[in-house]
Design an enzyme around this catalytic site. Sequence first.
Site, mmCIF file in Angstrom:
data_model
loop_
_atom_site.group_PDB
_atom_site.id
_atom_site.type_symbol
_atom_site.label_atom_id
_atom_site.label_comp_id
_atom_site.label_asym_id
_atom_site.label_seq_id
_atom_site.Cartn_x
_atom_site.Cartn_y
_atom_site.Cartn_z
ATOM 1 N N THR A 149 -22.972 -21.582 -21.548
ATOM 2 C CA THR A 149 -23.087 -22.502 -22.675
ATOM 3 C C THR A 149 -23.979 -21.937 -23.776
ATOM 4 O OG1 THR A 149 -22.783 -24.383 -21.177
ATOM 5 C CG2 THR A 149 -23.748 -24.843 -23.338
ATOM 6 N N GLN A 183 -17.455 -25.795 -22.243
ATOM 7 C CA GLN A 183 -18.566 -26.035 -23.163
ATOM 8 C C GLN A 183 -18.471 -25.053 -24.333
ATOM 9 O OE1 GLN A 183 -18.843 -25.469 -19.888
ATOM 10 N NE2 GLN A 183 -20.196 -26.971 -18.924
ATOM 11 N N ASP A 206 -20.782 -30.313 -25.613
ATOM 12 C CA ASP A 206 -22.041 -29.621 -25.910
ATOM 13 C C ASP A 206 -22.045 -29.084 -27.338
ATOM 14 O OD1 ASP A 206 -22.357 -30.195 -23.274
ATOM 15 O OD2 ASP A 206 -22.753 -28.162 -22.611
ATOM 16 N N ASP A 227 -21.466 -35.114 -23.918
ATOM 17 C CA ASP A 227 -22.816 -34.563 -24.084
ATOM 18 C C ASP A 227 -22.922 -33.774 -25.384
ATOM 19 O OD1 ASP A 227 -23.216 -35.617 -21.530
ATOM 20 O OD2 ASP A 227 -22.768 -33.709 -20.554
ATOM 21 N N ARG A 283 -27.106 -39.456 -20.816
ATOM 22 C CA ARG A 283 -27.104 -39.080 -19.405
ATOM 23 C C ARG A 283 -28.386 -38.305 -19.102
ATOM 24 N NH1 ARG A 283 -21.683 -36.794 -16.990
ATOM 25 N NH2 ARG A 283 -21.935 -35.017 -18.416
ATOM 26 N N TRP A 285 -30.251 -35.556 -17.903
ATOM 27 C CA TRP A 285 -30.189 -34.136 -17.553
ATOM 28 C C TRP A 285 -31.628 -33.706 -17.250
ATOM 29 C CZ3 TRP A 285 -28.906 -29.692 -21.513
ATOM 30 C CH2 TRP A 285 -28.762 -28.485 -20.823
#
Length: 365
Positions: A149, A183, A206, A227, A283, A285
């Site tokens: 990523t 991602q 992402d 995300d 979320r 992480w």
Amino acid sequence: MMMMIMMKGLYSRSSVVFMFVLVFLMWVHVDLAEGGDTNGLDYISWEDLQVDEQRLALKYNNGVGVIIVDQNGKGHSKTVQGAVDLVPVNNRQRVKIFIYPGIYREKVLVPVNKPYISFVGKRNATASAIITWNSKSSDKGPHGRPLGTYDSATVAVDSNFFCATEVTFENSVVATPGGKGMQGVALRVNSPKAMFYRVRIKGTQDTLLDNMGNHYFLKCRIQGKVDFICGGAKSLYEKCRLQSVAENYGAIAAHHRNKPTDDSGFSFVGCTIRGTGNVYLGRAWGDYSRIIYSNCNMDGIIIPAAWSEWNHPNRKKTAVFGEYQCTGRGADRRHRVPWSKSLSYAEARPFMEKSFIDGDQWLRL
């Protein structure tokens, strides 16, 4: 007589020296007016986000303090990376890179040893200067291993006191639901201090890797599915539009914070949430993920529970997820997870002001 001649010569030479010094000082004044010597004043101001476009068009700038990017060859560089490469290493002056309208298909790195850089696009035309690429995390890198990523970023900013306005950062990879290695980061920010004003950040999974540092996003548009704002930075998002393009399920933010002493978090103030799908507000992480929404207007796309512990039940006790006086169909807290918080003004206030990101120390707005 000889004395008079000597005095006259001395006077003449003094006049020349005086005129030279005067011209030199005038040149320095013009140089600093356009380029902006920091003189130890490490901050970002509105002036750092402005370029006199009329002066550029009339070619009066003489290349002082402004590097022009024009893919048609009428500037100093045809590429954005080429312009960054022209900035001196360890520079102590603000350098503005003016990007003419166009689609710039390239990956760009603004390295740590080139601070005080501004990306400036055409005024009131955020969509006209687009930096785009299509790397995803599963793509093979130069050594035959997946990029991951982090290295999928179209634009990566590692330099301090970076700022940008009227530019679009895009990763054109379209993540598919349930797909692996999809991602694709449009913008990665590792800058200790950075500001983004009226920029667009487009992707799907992402999209914005807000990785580390203190950052200010003002009136930006950030788009994605899953995300699409993620990382471990300490950032204030004010009056931004968070645009979901999810077909089914997705999530707006995923903040990474592993310890209660980590000075980081995402704070969204006065933002609007629009789009498609059914999305989480955030979320967890990391065990101590911290995300706060204050005075935001939320469309009905928000999943009623709104928050996810990412299949780590212990994070219900440690994650800091809160909302303060949000409005819209998605702001109904009747079915929120019980471990999220409805904040009082006193609890929300530290997250609502620029002091949250120590902005009084490095922002002059």
